[in-house]
Design an enzyme around this catalytic site. Sequence first.
Site, PDB file in Angstrom:
ATOM      1  N   CYS A  33       0.837  -1.201   0.000  1.00 11.59           N
ATOM      2  CA  CYS A  33       0.000   0.000   0.000  1.00 11.59           C
ATOM      3  C   CYS A  33       0.879   1.261   0.000  1.00 11.59           C
ATOM      4  CB  CYS A  33      -0.977  -0.042   1.164  1.00 11.59           C
ATOM      5  SG  CYS A  33      -2.362   1.116   0.985  1.00 11.59           S
ATOM      6  N   GLU A  90      -1.547  -8.937   4.753  1.00 12.94           N
ATOM      7  CA  GLU A  90      -1.277  -9.119   6.184  1.00 12.94           C
ATOM      8  C   GLU A  90      -2.540  -9.056   7.031  1.00 12.94           C
ATOM      9  OE1 GLU A  90      -0.877  -4.583   5.655  1.00 12.94           O
ATOM     10  OE2 GLU A  90      -0.666  -6.413   4.459  1.00 12.94           O
ATOM     11  N   HIS A 104      -3.774  -5.509   1.104  1.00 12.43           N
ATOM     12  CA  HIS A 104      -3.148  -5.854   2.380  1.00 12.43           C
ATOM     13  C   HIS A 104      -3.277  -7.341   2.711  1.00 12.43           C
ATOM     14  CE1 HIS A 104      -2.385  -1.718   3.842  1.00 12.43           C
ATOM     15  NE2 HIS A 104      -3.447  -1.409   3.125  1.00 12.43           N
TER      16      HIS A 104
END
Length: 226
Positions: free
Chosen positions: A86, A205, A203
């Site tokens: 990002c 994660e 994302h």
Amino acid sequence: MKAGIVVFPGINRERDMAIALEGSSGRKPRMIWHRETDLSGLDLIVVPGGFSYGDYLRCGAMAAQSPVMAEIRAHVARGGYLMGVCNGFQILTEAGLLPGALLRNAGLRFLSMDCHLRVERNDTVFAGKYAAKQVFRAPMAHGDGNYFADDATLDRLEGEGLVAFRYVTPEGDMTAEANRNGSARGIAGIYAPGFRVMALMPHPEDLVDPLMGGTDGKPLFDGLAA
């Protein structure tokens, strides 16, 4: 891999990234303040998401001038791995470590929603735990995620196999609706030559545990833990 996460003023995804990395490797990553210049002993550097310097001037432009960036370039030159997510993608393009730029989303609105990504190749450390052309879900949260490069650069990325991920439907098809931010050729992530530097806008994660709503992003971190 021994990992470090770079922390800039305004970054807010470093803890999410630490959870993902530690969950796969069993080792706590090192937090690196952006003024540090000693990256010794690290195999992987991660530039996480957020809003470095409040996204003033241009997303990632101020962070790209931080003292740590010279050491990140040296780390890459030594053969180290580097990942941006990002705002990290924006920073790496502003620093010239990856080609192109991230422009305002096509609809000029901040997008916060799930998207689907297609793995374009799986013979890299970042995608090795996925199948080639596998589709996985990942959250997106950005206002400037519209990947842009000139035609010659896009052709080079395609020709050299440097496109990492594309925005697609859950079935794996490239459509305008799936490519919500308007990125050129549906590109969601790219590699640098040598495949040791990779960045993407969504994302992964944030989907590494069932408590987060899924584990679609975990294979990426499992591969990095090897």
